[in-house]
Design a protein around this motif. Structure first.
Motif, PDB file in Angstrom:
ATOM      1  N   ASP A   1      33.573  -7.833   1.290  1.00  0.00           N
ATOM      2  CA  ASP A   1      32.903  -8.861   0.590  1.00  0.00           C
ATOM      3  C   ASP A   1      32.875 -10.050   1.523  1.00  0.00           C
ATOM      4  N   LEU A   2      32.001 -11.011   1.250  1.00  0.00           N
ATOM      5  CA  LEU A   2      31.835 -12.354   1.993  1.00  0.00           C
ATOM      6  C   LEU A   2      32.796 -13.070   1.847  1.00  0.00           C
ATOM      7  N   TYR A   3      33.461 -13.216   0.699  1.00  0.00           N
ATOM      8  CA  TYR A   3      34.613 -14.266   0.525  1.00  0.00           C
ATOM      9  C   TYR A   3      35.986 -13.875   0.628  1.00  0.00           C
TER      10      TYR A   3
ATOM     11  N   CYS B   1      30.116  -5.241  -1.127  1.00  0.00           N
ATOM     12  CA  CYS B   1      30.172  -6.329  -2.162  1.00  0.00           C
ATOM     13  C   CYS B   1      31.326  -6.031  -3.392  1.00  0.00           C
ATOM     14  N   CYS B   2      32.345  -6.132  -2.806  1.00  0.00           N
ATOM     15  CA  CYS B   2      33.413  -5.557  -3.811  1.00  0.00           C
ATOM     16  C   CYS B   2      33.730  -6.646  -4.951  1.00  0.00           C
ATOM     17  N   GLY B   3      33.788  -8.009  -4.605  1.00  0.00           N
ATOM     18  CA  GLY B   3      34.000  -9.221  -5.421  1.00  0.00           C
ATOM     19  C   GLY B   3      35.487  -9.026  -5.445  1.00  0.00           C
TER      20      GLY B   3
ATOM     21  N   VAL C   1      36.659  -5.307  -9.517  1.00  0.00           N
ATOM     22  CA  VAL C   1      36.590  -4.651 -10.880  1.00  0.00           C
ATOM     23  C   VAL C   1      36.275  -3.127 -10.705  1.00  0.00           C
ATOM     24  N   LYS C   2      35.318  -3.052  -9.735  1.00  0.00           N
ATOM     25  CA  LYS C   2      34.849  -1.661  -9.701  1.00  0.00           C
ATOM     26  C   LYS C   2      35.574  -0.721  -8.701  1.00  0.00           C
TER      27      LYS C   2
ATOM     28  N   LYS D   1      38.267 -13.849  -2.716  1.00  0.00           N
ATOM     29  CA  LYS D   1      37.807 -12.507  -3.674  1.00  0.00           C
ATOM     30  C   LYS D   1      38.675 -11.497  -3.218  1.00  0.00           C
TER      31      LYS D   1
ATOM     32  N   ASP E   1      27.204  -2.767  -5.160  1.00  0.00           N
ATOM     33  CA  ASP E   1      27.258  -3.584  -6.310  1.00  0.00           C
ATOM     34  C   ASP E   1      26.535  -5.169  -5.962  1.00  0.00           C
TER      35      ASP E   1
ATOM     36  N   ALA F   1      33.279  -9.411   5.538  1.00  0.00           N
ATOM     37  CA  ALA F   1      32.013  -9.339   6.366  1.00  0.00           C
ATOM     38  C   ALA F   1      30.832  -9.857   5.596  1.00  0.00           C
ATOM     39  N   ASP F   2      29.735 -10.394   6.602  1.00  0.00           N
ATOM     40  CA  ASP F   2      28.576 -10.154   5.622  1.00  0.00           C
ATOM     41  C   ASP F   2      27.778  -9.238   5.592  1.00  0.00           C
ATOM     42  N   ALA F   3      27.644  -8.318   4.522  1.00  0.00           N
ATOM     43  CA  ALA F   3      27.339  -6.978   4.596  1.00  0.00           C
ATOM     44  C   ALA F   3      25.689  -6.875   4.633  1.00  0.00           C
TER      45      ALA F   3
END
Ligand SMILES: C[S@@+](CC[C@H](N)C(=O)[O-])C[C@H]1O[C@@H](n2cnc3c(N)ncnc32)[C@H](O)[C@@H]1O
Length: 451
Positions: free
Chosen positions: A289-291, A265-267, A270-271, A294, A335, A315-317
């Motif tokens: 991330d799913l998208y 879920c890295c988006g 930022v992190k 992003k 995250d 991927a869908d985590a």
């Protein structure tokens, strides 16, 4: 002709309602597109959009008392004209009463011909009653939850939940803090600069900054943030805008150079970019991330910040992906997607969108992602779960359920020698921040170790 800040604010509020978009990117794009006459107009537009969103419940409560008809059936666009005008009247000093009424009436005449009489009558009535109107608020002693909901402009269901957890006094202070303008905080990119160097550089460019208290990588801006991103330091990727609490999460992961890290879920990274900087750009971070959009943004950000050790994967985590990677990562950061209730200062629109059942539905997705993270982490490795929300079903309860499914994990209460965040970790081992207690966004984190 350049539209006025007031009509732009109403346009933006209409779009935020219609499309479910966040205010921040829409406002940024609007400020770039329209060369508003001066800094005062840019600030007026910003405070009108955020102020009206923050105080929307309070404003609606007053409008409902001024309006003879059924407020719920009023056209959304007219509601936003009335809300912005009333917000200016009640909370902003600079605009004379007659000007704000006249402009709201003109806007209505252009957009909803025939309805301008209603807007005129309603706003004149509000002005006549004055800023200390005589509508009695629910009594804090007898109906504390209703009082907080109306006066501090938060949905009643949310006030009730927080009040059950914290009691009315703490809920009042949290809701008050949520209505404050948050500080502008930036994280120095330690791959290209250092905190003292960046501070000196920004001061040379005319910005006033102070070192942030908790995050060793943070600088807080004193004064307006106009032109910060387009400053020479901003163009060179020497910093990133990031709330101070958010800056502490990568430090809880405590990655070492050379390790294999998974950022689920890295988006937009930022992190991720912070993890990479803490690892001195050595080792590997797999960012998932799913998208795909992003991940593209993350790759651009990493390039700008001089980072070469991040790989991205769509991927869908929460599903069974990455069978070959099981048990390989030294550290995993989850995250998690969450309701975002810790960021209401920055994203006040969230409180009006969220439905009471949403936090539990996030909980199901969060649990699925954590189960996958558990499988991908190696024995002895560290799993950090973080959210930017303040509800137990997405935080403490979620971790409790995770631990009962995964006997191989336990909570690690000390964040490690490198972290400055130890004072924010409670006796139960959980990391928590909140706008009213620490002046930062509301984050939650749990540090877990796999045996
Ligand atoms: C809190 S945000 C992460 C912010 C990010 N870590 C950062 O610091 O910029 C949660 C992220 O989870 C992603 N997400 C939501 N559902 C997901 C899923 N099933 N699998 C992977 N990522 C998902 C969202 O796209 C969003 O970027």
């Amino acid at each position: 002709m350049i539209p006025s800040p007031r009509s732009l604010a109403v346009d933006l509020l209409d779009r935020i309602d219609r499309t479910g978009a966040f205010a921040e990117p829409l406002l940024d794009a609007c400020l770039r597109r329209h060369a508003l006459a001066n800094a005062a107009d840019r600030h007026l537009l910003t405070s009108l959009v955020y102020g009206t969103l923050r105080m929307r419940g309070h404003l609606d409560w007053i409008i409902e008392r001024l309006y003879k008809g059924k407020f719920a059936s009023m056209q959304d666009g007219i509601k936003n004209i009335l809300r912005t005008a009333l917000y200016q009247f009640l909370f902003l000093e600079r605009i004379p009463d007659f000007a704000l009424v006249n402009e709201a009436v003109e806007l209505t005449r252009n957009r909803y011909p025939g309805r301008e009489h209603l807007v005129n009558a309603l706003l004149r009535n509000a002005v006549r009653r004055g800023r200390n109107h005589d509508f009695p608020y629910p009594d804090m002693g007898k109906n504390p939850e209703e009082h907080i909901s109306v006066v501090c402009s938060h949905p009643l269901w949310l006030v009730r939940r927080w009040s059950r957890m914290y009691g009315p006094e703490r809920t009042l202070s949290l809701c008050r803090a949520n209505n404050q303008v948050p500080p502008v905080t930036l994280r120095v990119n330690t791959l290209k600069s250092s905190r003292p160097l960046l501070k000196a550089l920004l001061e040379e460019e005319g910005f006033s900054v102070t070192e942030s208290h908790f995050s060793p990588d943070g600088l807080q801006l004193n004064g307006p943030s106009d032109d910060l991103r387009s400053s020479s330091a901003g163009r060179q990727g020497l910093f990133l805008l990031q709330d101070e609490a958010s800056q502490l999460i990568a430090r809880l992961v405590s990655p070492e150079p050379g390790e294999e890290i998974l950022d689920l879920c890295c988006g937009v990274g930022v992190k991720t970019t912070h993890l990479a900087a803490l690892m001195k750009n050595g080792g590997r971070v797999l960012a998932v991330d799913l998208y795909p959009g992003k991940l593209d943004a993350l790759n651009r950000l990493a390039a700008k910040m001089g980072i070469t050790m991040v790989e991205t994967l769509q991927a869908d985590a929460s599903t069974k992906w990455g069978e070959l990677l099981q048990g390989t990562f030294d550290r995993v950061l989850v995250d998690a997607p969450c309701s975002g209730l810790g960021t209401l200062r920055r994203n006040p629109e969230i409180k009006w969108r969220l439905k009471p059942q949403d936090p539990s539905s996030h909980g199901r997705l969060q649990a699925g992602i954590m189960d996958r993270a558990a499988a991908l982490l190696r024995r002895g490795g560290r799993l950090v779960y973080s959210t930017c929300t303040i509800l137990p079903e997405e935080n403490e309860l979620l971790i409790g359920n995770f631990l009962s499914r995964h006997g191989e994990f336990s909570i690690r209460s000390s964040p490690g020698a490198s972290s400055e965040a130890s004072t924010l970790i409670g006796e139960d081992g959980f990391f928590r921040t909140a706008p009213d207690t620490s002046g930062m966004d509301g984050f939650f984190a749990a540090i877990l170790v796999k045996h």
